[in-house]
Design a protein around this motif. Structure first.
Motif, PDB file in Angstrom:
ATOM      1  N   GLN A  50       4.825  12.198 -45.354  1.00 12.84           N
ATOM      2  CA  GLN A  50       3.957  12.266 -44.184  1.00 12.84           C
ATOM      3  C   GLN A  50       4.777  12.586 -42.932  1.00 12.84           C
ATOM      4  O   GLN A  50       4.350  13.351 -42.075  1.00 12.84           O
ATOM      5  CB  GLN A  50       3.205  10.947 -44.009  1.00 12.84           C
ATOM      6  CG  GLN A  50       2.218  10.970 -42.856  1.00 12.84           C
ATOM      7  CD  GLN A  50       1.474   9.656 -42.703  1.00 12.84           C
ATOM      8  OE1 GLN A  50       1.849   8.632 -43.283  1.00 12.84           O
ATOM      9  NE2 GLN A  50       0.418   9.666 -41.914  1.00 12.84           N
ATOM     10  N   GLY A  51       5.971  12.005 -42.843  1.00  8.06           N
ATOM     11  CA  GLY A  51       6.824  12.258 -41.689  1.00  8.06           C
ATOM     12  C   GLY A  51       7.264  13.701 -41.585  1.00  8.06           C
ATOM     13  O   GLY A  51       7.288  14.277 -40.496  1.00  8.06           O
ATOM     14  N   ALA A 109       4.425  15.709 -40.371  1.00 11.93           N
ATOM     15  CA  ALA A 109       4.231  15.464 -38.931  1.00 11.93           C
ATOM     16  C   ALA A 109       5.278  16.202 -38.098  1.00 11.93           C
ATOM     17  O   ALA A 109       4.957  16.745 -37.036  1.00 11.93           O
ATOM     18  CB  ALA A 109       4.268  13.964 -38.648  1.00 11.93           C
ATOM     19  N   LEU A 115       0.424  12.420 -37.243  1.00 10.54           N
ATOM     20  CA  LEU A 115       0.429  11.627 -38.476  1.00 10.54           C
ATOM     21  C   LEU A 115      -0.944  11.646 -39.145  1.00 10.54           C
ATOM     22  O   LEU A 115      -1.050  11.699 -40.372  1.00 10.54           O
ATOM     23  CB  LEU A 115       0.870  10.189 -38.199  1.00 10.54           C
ATOM     24  CG  LEU A 115       2.341  10.008 -37.843  1.00 10.54           C
ATOM     25  CD1 LEU A 115       2.614   8.569 -37.399  1.00 10.54           C
ATOM     26  CD2 LEU A 115       3.241  10.401 -38.998  1.00 10.54           C
ATOM     27  N   SER A 169       2.117   3.054 -41.512  1.00 11.22           N
ATOM     28  CA  SER A 169       3.325   3.195 -40.703  1.00 11.22           C
ATOM     29  C   SER A 169       3.651   1.851 -40.064  1.00 11.22           C
ATOM     30  O   SER A 169       2.858   0.917 -40.134  1.00 11.22           O
ATOM     31  CB  SER A 169       3.127   4.251 -39.608  1.00 11.22           C
ATOM     32  OG  SER A 169       2.195   3.803 -38.638  1.00 11.22           O
ATOM     33  N   VAL A 210       7.578   5.987 -41.120  1.00 11.99           N
ATOM     34  CA  VAL A 210       6.515   6.470 -41.997  1.00 11.99           C
ATOM     35  C   VAL A 210       7.144   6.933 -43.304  1.00 11.99           C
ATOM     36  O   VAL A 210       8.336   7.237 -43.348  1.00 11.99           O
ATOM     37  CB  VAL A 210       5.721   7.632 -41.356  1.00 11.99           C
ATOM     38  CG1 VAL A 210       5.031   7.198 -40.083  1.00 11.99           C
ATOM     39  CG2 VAL A 210       6.618   8.822 -41.083  1.00 11.99           C
ATOM     40  N   ARG A 218       0.671  10.022 -33.123  1.00 14.55           N
ATOM     41  CA  ARG A 218      -0.495   9.452 -33.820  1.00 14.55           C
ATOM     42  C   ARG A 218      -1.389  10.580 -34.352  1.00 14.55           C
ATOM     43  O   ARG A 218      -1.801  10.558 -35.518  1.00 14.55           O
ATOM     44  CB  ARG A 218      -1.282   8.559 -32.853  1.00 14.55           C
ATOM     45  CG  ARG A 218      -2.512   7.904 -33.440  1.00 14.55           C
ATOM     46  CD  ARG A 218      -3.283   7.142 -32.363  1.00 14.55           C
ATOM     47  NE  ARG A 218      -2.464   6.151 -31.705  1.00 14.55           N
ATOM     48  CZ  ARG A 218      -2.325   4.891 -32.107  1.00 14.55           C
ATOM     49  NH1 ARG A 218      -2.957   4.473 -33.185  1.00 14.55           N
ATOM     50  NH2 ARG A 218      -1.571   4.055 -31.445  1.00 14.55           N
TER      51      ARG A 218
END
Length: 154
Positions: A45-46, A49, A140, A91, A41, A137
């Motif tokens: 965003q990673g 997360a 994310l 992703s 990703v 999921r």
């Protein structure tokens, strides 16, 4: 993008940087087939997360996480077979072709492959040997919503 000598699973166009390692080069001598797939990703965003997963309460937590050398992407190690049904926009999930990385053979002090390194090495991965795909999921999705809200507040 983080590449571990794995085949590309079905992925969106953003994952076009993934390619199979045809030569089967192993980063640290003889290595058994890896017991994982890899979800990559964008770094922003990673990182969100990872924070979500680390404070996850009853959730199993986050497993080992890789970053590419430029820190543009993060890679979450997930159970084998995840690539067969991974469909999260933005992703990609790559599956192993039976060669590559065995976590026990890779010291956290050395990058797992040239051009990458550990954000969370296996021994620091909150007790989770791999990240649960369903939990990832959800994290994310939450991270994407947080980023969108932050971007809209500017």
């Amino acid at each position: 993008m983080v590449e571990l000598g794995m085949e590309t699973g079905t992925a969106p166009p953003a994952a076009a940087g993934h390619r199979a390692a045809a030569d089967g080069v192993r980063p640290h001598g003889p290595v058994a087939p890896p017991p994982c797939d890899l979800v990559t990703v964008p770094a922003r965003q990673g990182l969100e997360a990872v924070d979500i997963l680390r404070r996850g309460g009853d959730a199993p937590g986050v497993g080992p996480v890789l970053h590419d050398g430029t820190c543009d992407t993060l890679g979450f190690l997930v159970p084998p077979g995840t690539a067969d049904c991974w469909d999260v926009p933005g992703s990609a999930c790559t599956r192993t072709p039976g060669r590559g990385l065995r976590l026990a053979d890779v010291p956290s002090s050395a990058p797992p492959l040239p051009g990458s390194g550990w954000l969370l090495p296996p021994e620091d991965a909150a007790g989770a040997p791999l990240t649960d795909p369903a939990v990832l999921r959800a994290a994310l999705g939450e991270a994407a919503r947080l980023i969108e809200a932050a971007d809209n507040c500017r």
